[in-house]
Design a protein around this motif. Structure first.
Motif, PDB file in Angstrom:
ATOM      1  N   ASP A  68       1.913  40.860  16.535  1.00 55.82           N
ATOM      2  CA  ASP A  68       2.935  41.635  15.829  1.00 55.82           C
ATOM      3  C   ASP A  68       3.225  40.876  14.549  1.00 55.82           C
ATOM      4  OD1 ASP A  68       5.303  42.685  14.876  1.00 55.82           O
ATOM      5  OD2 ASP A  68       6.289  42.757  16.833  1.00 55.82           O
TER       6      ASP A  68
ATOM      7  N   HIS B  94      11.310  47.483  14.929  1.00 53.76           N
ATOM      8  CA  HIS B  94      10.087  47.099  15.666  1.00 53.76           C
ATOM      9  C   HIS B  94       9.290  48.354  16.032  1.00 53.76           C
ATOM     10  CE1 HIS B  94      11.310  42.847  16.218  1.00 53.76           C
ATOM     11  NE2 HIS B  94      12.537  43.333  16.299  1.00 53.76           N
TER      12      HIS B  94
ATOM     13  N   ASP C   1       4.149  48.165  17.406  1.00 56.30           N
ATOM     14  CA  ASP C   1       4.071  47.353  16.181  1.00 56.30           C
ATOM     15  C   ASP C   1       3.048  46.227  16.294  1.00 56.30           C
ATOM     16  OD1 ASP C   1       5.550  45.990  18.042  1.00 56.30           O
ATOM     17  OD2 ASP C   1       7.264  45.590  16.752  1.00 56.30           O
TER      18      ASP C   1
ATOM     19  N   TYR D 221       9.824  44.515   8.584  1.00 60.29           N
ATOM     20  CA  TYR D 221      10.683  43.766   9.504  1.00 60.29           C
ATOM     21  C   TYR D 221       9.837  42.854  10.394  1.00 60.29           C
ATOM     22  CZ  TYR D 221      14.581  42.622  12.469  1.00 60.29           C
ATOM     23  OH  TYR D 221      15.549  41.937  13.131  1.00 60.29           O
TER      24      TYR D 221
ATOM     25  N   GLN E 219       5.879  37.712  12.744  1.00 59.34           N
ATOM     26  CA  GLN E 219       6.675  37.383  13.946  1.00 59.34           C
ATOM     27  C   GLN E 219       5.904  36.614  15.033  1.00 59.34           C
ATOM     28  OE1 GLN E 219       9.304  40.450  15.869  1.00 59.34           O
ATOM     29  NE2 GLN E 219       7.876  40.216  17.569  1.00 59.34           N
TER      30      GLN E 219
ATOM     31  N   ASP F 240       2.641  47.370  24.742  1.00 59.95           N
ATOM     32  CA  ASP F 240       3.696  46.900  23.838  1.00 59.95           C
ATOM     33  C   ASP F 240       5.039  47.007  24.543  1.00 59.95           C
ATOM     34  OD1 ASP F 240       4.885  45.909  21.533  1.00 59.95           O
ATOM     35  OD2 ASP F 240       5.183  47.905  20.675  1.00 59.95           O
ATOM     36  N   LYS F 241       5.949  46.078  24.216  1.00 62.94           N
ATOM     37  CA  LYS F 241       7.307  46.006  24.765  1.00 62.94           C
ATOM     38  C   LYS F 241       7.323  45.771  26.267  1.00 62.94           C
ATOM     39  CE  LYS F 241       8.627  47.682  20.685  1.00 62.94           C
ATOM     40  NZ  LYS F 241       8.297  46.803  19.560  1.00 62.94           N
TER      41      LYS F 241
ATOM     42  N   TYR G 291      13.400  33.336  22.383  1.00 59.24           N
ATOM     43  CA  TYR G 291      12.884  34.702  22.355  1.00 59.24           C
ATOM     44  C   TYR G 291      12.283  35.050  20.994  1.00 59.24           C
ATOM     45  CZ  TYR G 291      12.555  39.702  22.350  1.00 59.24           C
ATOM     46  OH  TYR G 291      12.073  40.988  22.245  1.00 59.24           O
TER      47      TYR G 291
ATOM     48  N   GLY H  60      10.092  38.028  20.879  1.00 61.27           N
ATOM     49  CA  GLY H  60       9.404  39.298  21.131  1.00 61.27           C
ATOM     50  C   GLY H  60       8.708  39.226  22.477  1.00 61.27           C
ATOM     51  N   LYS H  61       8.158  40.364  22.884  1.00 64.68           N
ATOM     52  CA  LYS H  61       7.563  40.447  24.227  1.00 64.68           C
ATOM     53  C   LYS H  61       6.159  39.873  24.262  1.00 64.68           C
ATOM     54  CE  LYS H  61      10.967  43.205  24.943  1.00 64.68           C
ATOM     55  NZ  LYS H  61      11.033  43.298  23.473  1.00 64.68           N
TER      56      LYS H  61
ATOM     57  N   ASP I 109      11.027  46.571  27.166  1.00 67.98           N
ATOM     58  CA  ASP I 109      11.790  47.540  26.357  1.00 67.98           C
ATOM     59  C   ASP I 109      12.857  46.882  25.497  1.00 67.98           C
ATOM     60  OD1 ASP I 109      14.122  47.764  28.387  1.00 67.98           O
ATOM     61  OD2 ASP I 109      12.398  48.356  29.577  1.00 67.98           O
ATOM     62  N   THR I 110      13.983  47.565  25.251  1.00 67.92           N
ATOM     63  CA  THR I 110      14.925  47.064  24.246  1.00 67.92           C
ATOM     64  C   THR I 110      15.393  45.637  24.545  1.00 67.92           C
ATOM     65  OG1 THR I 110      15.658  49.205  23.518  1.00 67.92           O
ATOM     66  CG2 THR I 110      17.225  47.423  23.253  1.00 67.92           C
ATOM     67  N   ARG I 111      15.254  44.815  23.550  1.00 70.36           N
ATOM     68  CA  ARG I 111      15.625  43.383  23.625  1.00 70.36           C
ATOM     69  C   ARG I 111      14.932  42.676  24.778  1.00 70.36           C
ATOM     70  NH1 ARG I 111      19.420  42.424  19.676  1.00 70.36           N
ATOM     71  NH2 ARG I 111      20.423  44.292  18.916  1.00 70.36           N
ATOM     72  N   GLY I 112      13.808  43.200  25.207  1.00 69.39           N
ATOM     73  CA  GLY I 112      13.012  42.546  26.249  1.00 69.39           C
ATOM     74  C   GLY I 112      13.799  42.232  27.495  1.00 69.39           C
TER      75      GLY I 112
ATOM     76  N   CYS J  38      12.724  51.709  23.227  1.00 73.82           N
ATOM     77  CA  CYS J  38      11.440  50.969  23.246  1.00 73.82           C
ATOM     78  C   CYS J  38      10.799  51.025  24.635  1.00 73.82           C
ATOM     79  CB  CYS J  38      11.623  49.506  22.863  1.00 73.82           C
ATOM     80  SG  CYS J  38      11.974  49.239  21.139  1.00 73.82           S
TER      81      CYS J  38
ATOM     82  N   TYR K 278      17.638  37.521  25.401  1.00 74.50           N
ATOM     83  CA  TYR K 278      18.668  37.081  24.447  1.00 74.50           C
ATOM     84  C   TYR K 278      19.713  36.277  25.208  1.00 74.50           C
ATOM     85  CZ  TYR K 278      16.828  40.228  20.839  1.00 74.50           C
ATOM     86  OH  TYR K 278      16.042  40.840  19.911  1.00 74.50           O
TER      87      TYR K 278
END
Ligand SMILES: O=C(COP(=O)(O)O)[C@@H](O)[C@H](O)[C@H](O)COP(=O)(O)O
Length: 363
Positions: free
Chosen positions: A11, A18, A51, A89, A93, A130-131, A230, A232-233, A265-268, A288, A348
């Motif tokens: 990514d 994302h 992404d 963005y 990463q 992804d995610k 953290y 990303g996944k 998914d969102t915020r892993g 996500c 997070y």
């Protein structure tokens, strides 16, 4: 002829959050890789899932080749420069280290590679997610390679009857790679005991017991273990050889129709179903939702055919609707119970800090 397939994924920046890489970034990465076809490489194919940009490279230089990895690193760096110039963005990463040290392992990108003697016709599939998490392919691969309820070839093909050997990696051991080899069907229950925990254990490779040939390889990198935080996944990629002594393409894909709940998914930090999508699909703006795509190729003397998209036929449209029903049901539950990951898997740190403060308020 011995051929190596290298699949490398990173990514390096996306549009408006994302979501997906820009056309210019993709073109830049593809240009860098294509320049080496006919030199370092026999062939190359570039696509994206959400992404993440995926490079499929064929060559004769073996697994972990310094120059092939350097090329992928360079392609991702050049793409990152374009991403920065466009203000995308999360530019760069997944490139977690400043300098290339001879191998992409431990630098951020996901890597799956396999060297084998090419069969007269060599069909194979590249899976990319992804995610989600490295263990996201555990259940589909277990069902395709070890469960006769899902893979009729295990009963019907004498080539597959002796079963397969699975290599399972323990992702909690960060100081060095640590894995165990288990043979199915004899060790099915032991295999299940490990694979039931995809946060910790992930299938890293599968071999035919009858022929000793490697059937599959899966990336098992945990970005968090590299960066210490953290970033990303750890969405996996895999190469799976199919047909004849291996499961058929139409035996590999159906286990994905189970739409298993996976972490990501969102915020892993949540559980949602793994949704099979077409390659080059943008990340879902619906929380996500984790996604997997599969491209099937034929290989001839290291040259790639055009791909067939495993999840593009109409059967998968109905399953995508079903995945969204499952996802919406889980999301209605918000932060509660299994909707959110256990504390040690949260990507997070906010909630941990909040709980430490609350601790002081308890009498
Ligand atoms: O899962 C996500 C991104 O995953 P990715 O890095 O693309 O694998 C997103 O849900 C982000 O965690 C979320 O958008 C918040 O992102 P930041 O603001 O922390 O970058």
């Amino acid at each position: 002829m011995k051929v190596t397939l290298s699949v490398l994924k990173a990514d390096i920046g996306s549009i408006g959050g994302h979501t997906l890489p820009s056309r210019r970034v993709l073109a830049k990465v593809e240009e860098a890789v294509r320049a080496e076809v006919g030199r370092l490489l026999l062939d190359a194919y570039v696509f994206h899932i959400g992404d993440d940009i995926v490079l499929l490279l064929s060559h004769t230089r073996g697994v972990g080749d310094k120059e092939v990895h350097a090329l992928a690193w360079r392609a991702f760096l050049e793409g990152t420069e374009t991403a920065r110039a466009e203000g995308l963005y999360g530019a760069g990463q997944d490139l977690l280290k400043d300098a290339f040290t001879g191998n992409l392992h431990g630098l951020g990108p996901q890597v799956a590679e396999m060297e084998f003697e090419e069969r007269p016709s060599e069909p194979f599939v590249v899976l990319a997610a992804d995610k989600t998490e490295p263990g996201a392919f555990n259940l589909p691969l277990y069902l395709a390679f070890a469960d006769p309820m899902h893979c009729p070839g295990l009963l019907l093909s004498p080539e597959m009857r002796p079963g397969f050997r699975f290599r399972v990696m323990d992702l909690a051991r960060t100081e060095r790679d640590s894995s165990v080899d288990l043979e199915a069907p004899e060790r099915l229950y032991d295999l299940a005991a490990l694979l039931r925990d995809p946060h910790r254990f992930a299938i890293a490779g599968i071999w035919s017991r009858r022929h000793g040939e490697q059937a599959a390889v899966v990336s098992t990198t945990r970005l968090r273990n590299i960066a210490g935080r953290y970033v990303g996944k750890d969405d996996p990629v895999a190469i799976v050889r199919v047909q004849k002594i291996f499961p058929a393409t139409e035996e590999l894909a159906p286990p994905f129709a189970l739409l298993p709940f996976v972490a990501g998914d969102t915020r892993g930090s949540h559980h949602l179903p793994l949704m099979p999508v077409r390659a080059n699909t943008q990340a879902s703006s619906f929380f996500c939702v984790p996604m997997v795509c599969g491209l099937a190729f034929s290989l001839k003397e290291g040259r790639l055919s055009e791909p067939v998209d495993l999840f593009a036929d109409p059967a998968w449209d109905a399953l995508r609707l079903r995945a969204m029903e499952k996802a919406q049901d889980m999301r209605r539950q918000g932060f509660y119970g299994p909707a959110m990951l256990p504390m040690e898997e949260l990507e997070y740190t906010g909630i941990a800090e909040r709980l430490r403060e609350l601790e002081r308020e308890f009498g």
